[in-house]
Design an enzyme around this catalytic site. Structure first.
Site, mmCIF file in Angstrom:
data_model
loop_
_atom_site.group_PDB
_atom_site.id
_atom_site.type_symbol
_atom_site.label_atom_id
_atom_site.label_comp_id
_atom_site.label_asym_id
_atom_site.label_seq_id
_atom_site.Cartn_x
_atom_site.Cartn_y
_atom_site.Cartn_z
ATOM 1 C CE LYS A 276 -3.955 -1.734 2.691
ATOM 2 N NZ LYS A 276 -4.969 -1.571 1.643
ATOM 3 N NE ARG A 350 -11.026 -9.516 -2.225
ATOM 4 C CZ ARG A 350 -11.357 -8.603 -3.125
ATOM 5 N NH1 ARG A 350 -11.622 -8.961 -4.366
ATOM 6 N NH2 ARG A 350 -11.414 -7.321 -2.795
HETATM 7 N N1 BES Z 1 -8.180 -3.617 4.361
HETATM 8 C C1 BES Z 1 -8.319 -3.177 3.029
HETATM 9 C C2 BES Z 1 -9.606 -2.384 2.786
HETATM 10 C C3 BES Z 1 -9.741 -1.068 3.499
HETATM 11 C C4 BES Z 1 -9.485 0.115 2.826
HETATM 12 C C5 BES Z 1 -10.216 -1.000 4.793
HETATM 13 C C6 BES Z 1 -9.655 1.326 3.477
HETATM 14 C C7 BES Z 1 -10.374 0.202 5.432
HETATM 15 C C8 BES Z 1 -10.112 1.370 4.782
HETATM 16 C C9 BES Z 1 -8.343 -4.375 2.070
HETATM 17 O O1 BES Z 1 -7.580 -5.458 2.461
HETATM 18 C C10 BES Z 1 -7.786 -3.922 0.769
HETATM 19 O O2 BES Z 1 -6.634 -3.580 0.737
HETATM 20 N N2 BES Z 1 -8.613 -3.937 -0.269
HETATM 21 C C11 BES Z 1 -8.186 -3.534 -1.562
HETATM 22 C C12 BES Z 1 -8.755 -4.510 -2.565
HETATM 23 C C13 BES Z 1 -8.245 -4.291 -3.955
HETATM 24 C C14 BES Z 1 -6.781 -4.683 -4.036
HETATM 25 C C15 BES Z 1 -9.076 -5.117 -4.901
HETATM 26 C C16 BES Z 1 -8.713 -2.129 -1.821
HETATM 27 O O3 BES Z 1 -9.854 -1.847 -1.422
HETATM 28 O O4 BES Z 1 -7.984 -1.320 -2.346
HETATM 29 MN MN MN Z 2 -5.575 -5.306 1.822
#
Ligand code: BES
Ligand code: MN
Ligand code: ZN
Length: 500
Positions: A276, A350
């Site tokens: 990230k 997921r």
């Molecule tokens: N934990 C994150 C989602 C999240 C984002 C929670 C902001 C709280 C605040 C999740 O694991 C994630 O990183 N999701 C990705 C999925 C994508 C790679 C398809 C996302 O939402 O960017």
């Molecule tokens: Mn994630």
């Protein structure tokens, strides 16, 4: 952290004196013709010769939601201060529980450093006022060397006119338990990831289970490997702190239904190899909010003695990049045998959920309630206060309605069949992400659906935004972990106990 000591009291001048309250909390309303006093304010009003609304008006009070006006009583009341908190406008002629909860929460926050409050807002709605006071008073000072003034220590809540003393006692007790459970979740979420990792989360869950008469089981990385939990092991493989899978059960003697809970427990989500960006990555300390909520909910089921078998399945892992991490391109064999091609290691939630869902379904529950801080797309679509509610049509709508009613806020969202094709994998049964950005919240739900038996009523609550308050405090919600969706799960369990 704990809730203030809660007690019932009468709504009389003498009672204010007897409780030795420092502050009397009253409600104000934006009425048709300006400021009005809410039910419960009669004693304070009498002390001001029936001119309290006028005095508050002079001070600029309007009764708008969460407005706080304090005034000294100068000996007119045994308590030194009256704190007037706004409820806002009536909705369809009535004050909603959420209005009371938010006003009580705002008052409790303003009472930080006060020893004892005499709360009259509870004359409007005892349950909501109790929750609001207890949750609004919450502060997390575990990691501060100077603890400051401390939260409100004691609240004396006046009983409403309707109902018996016995009923009021039961209401206060139940609302107190609910608030305590929300706080269990908040404490876990607010604990930083260097102290809260899979094994330490498991230790804390074990203590809660033992204290509340719950069955407890923990699978460590060796057993997970032996049993084939490829999702949890894949995601947790990059961390020196190995993953866990918990199973925590409340099993009363006579259970009317069996409910499985599943909550995402990523104790920190860096994204892994699909790292990230640095900005706000610290918020990913809250990526175990689903796990915290379902754990707190089984504890609550035991405290409220719900006539339901309630089992929380909690997959715990830390998603970090390292030489042992899973990679984009890996194919994981999940628990139950389905294969998943990992195209993005940041879509990890997921993967751990799929393993836990398959395990939960093995026990043939009547319902499955699953919750996760799953997608940034949820925040884009619905913001920080409304959760996405997906799943089987009928149960989804039932839960979405309940979630709105609790004040936690949730909206039904579809799981369009056509999105499934976008998850087709070059070599495995399914990929963990699509090649495009749209409908990210729904895609995650569609992915999870692949692991849920077709005939099992299932709801998926994406609480990515609402689980963690990164803005300023409001109502009964401070900064940090909110405890959403504990109150929704509690209300759904109560509804299932009642309606089947
Ligand atoms: N934990 C994150 C989602 C999240 C984002 C929670 C902001 C709280 C605040 C999740 O694991 C994630 O990183 N999701 C990705 C999925 C994508 C790679 C398809 C996302 O939402 O960017
Ligand atoms: Mn994630
Ligand atoms: Zn995550």
């Amino acid at each position: 952290m704990t809730v203030p000591k809660l007690a019932l009291t009468e709504n009389t001048d003498a009672a204010v004196g007897k409780t030795r309250a420092d502050v009397v909390v009253i409600g104000t309303l934006q009425g048709e013709d300006g400021l009005e006093l809410a039910a419960g304010a009669e004693v304070a009003d009498a002390a001001f010769d029936g001119k309290l609304a006028e005095v508050l008006g002079t001070l600029g009070a309007t009764g708008k939601a969460e407005e706080i006006v304090k005034l000294p009583t100068l000996g007119k009341l045994p308590a030194g201060v009256v704190l007037a908190v706004g409820l806002g406008k009536r909705k369809d002629g009535a004050i909603t529980p959420e209005q009371v909860r938010r006003a009580a929460g705002a008052a409790a926050r303003a009472l930080n450093g006060t020893e004892r409050a005499f709360v009259t807002l509870s004359a409007v709605d005892l349950h909501a006022a109790t929750e609001g006071i207890a949750l609004g008073a919450y502060v997390f000072t575990e990691y501060r060397s100077e603890k400051g003034d401390g939260p409100l220590a004691k609240a004396d809540l006046v009983s409403p006119a309707e109902g018996t003393a016995r009923e009021h006692k039961a209401t206060l007790k139940a609302a107190g338990f609910i608030a305590e459970s929300v706080i269990i979740a908040r404490d876990l979420i607010n604990t930083p990831p260097n102290d809260l990792f899979p094994a330490s989360f498991a230790d804390r869950a074990k203590k809660l289970a033992d204290a509340n008469g719950l069955e407890f089981e923990v699978l460590d990385e060796k057993i997970l490997k032996r049993k084939g939990f490829g999702g949890i092991l894949g995601v947790g493989g990059g961390s020196s702190r190995p993953p866990r899978l918990l199973r925590v059960s409340w099993k009363p003697a006579k259970a009317r239904k069996k409910v499985a809970l599943v909550g995402k427990g990523i104790t920190f989500d860096s994204g892994g190899i699909s790292l990230k960006p640095a900005a706000n990555m610290d918020h990913m300390t809250s990526d175990m909010s689903g796990a915290a909520a379902v754990l707190a909910s089984v504890v609550l089921a035991a405290k409220l003695k719900y006539p339901l078998e309630v089992t929380a399945h909690i997959p715990l892992a830390e998603n970090l990049p390292s030489g042992t991490s899973y990679r984009p391109g890996d194919v994981l064999t999940m628990y139950g045998g389905k294969t998943v091609e990992v195209l993005n290691t940041d879509a990890e939630g997921r993967l751990v959920l799929a393993d836990a869902i398959v395990r939960a379904a093995e026990e043939n529950p009547d319902y499955l309630i699953e919750t996760a801080t799953l997608t940034g797309a949820q925040v884009v679509a619905l913001g920080n206060r409304i959760s996405g509610v997906m799943g089987s049509d009928e149960f989804r709508d039932r839960v979405a309605g309940i979630m709105q009613a609790t004040g936690e806020g949730g909206w039904a969202m579809p799981l369009p069949d056509e999105l499934r094709g976008d998850l087709d994998s070059r070599l495995a049964d399914i990929a963990n992400v699509t090649g495009q950005r749209w409908a990210g919240m729904l895609v995650a739900g569609v992915f999870l659906r692949e692991f849920v038996p077709a005939d099992l009523p299932w709801v998926h609550l994406d609480v990515a935004g609402p689980a963690f308050n990164s803005g300023g405090p409001w109502g009964y919600t401070g900064k940090g972990g909110t405890g959403i969706p504990v109150r929704t799960i509690a209300a759904v369990l109560a509804d299932i106990a009642d309606q089947g």
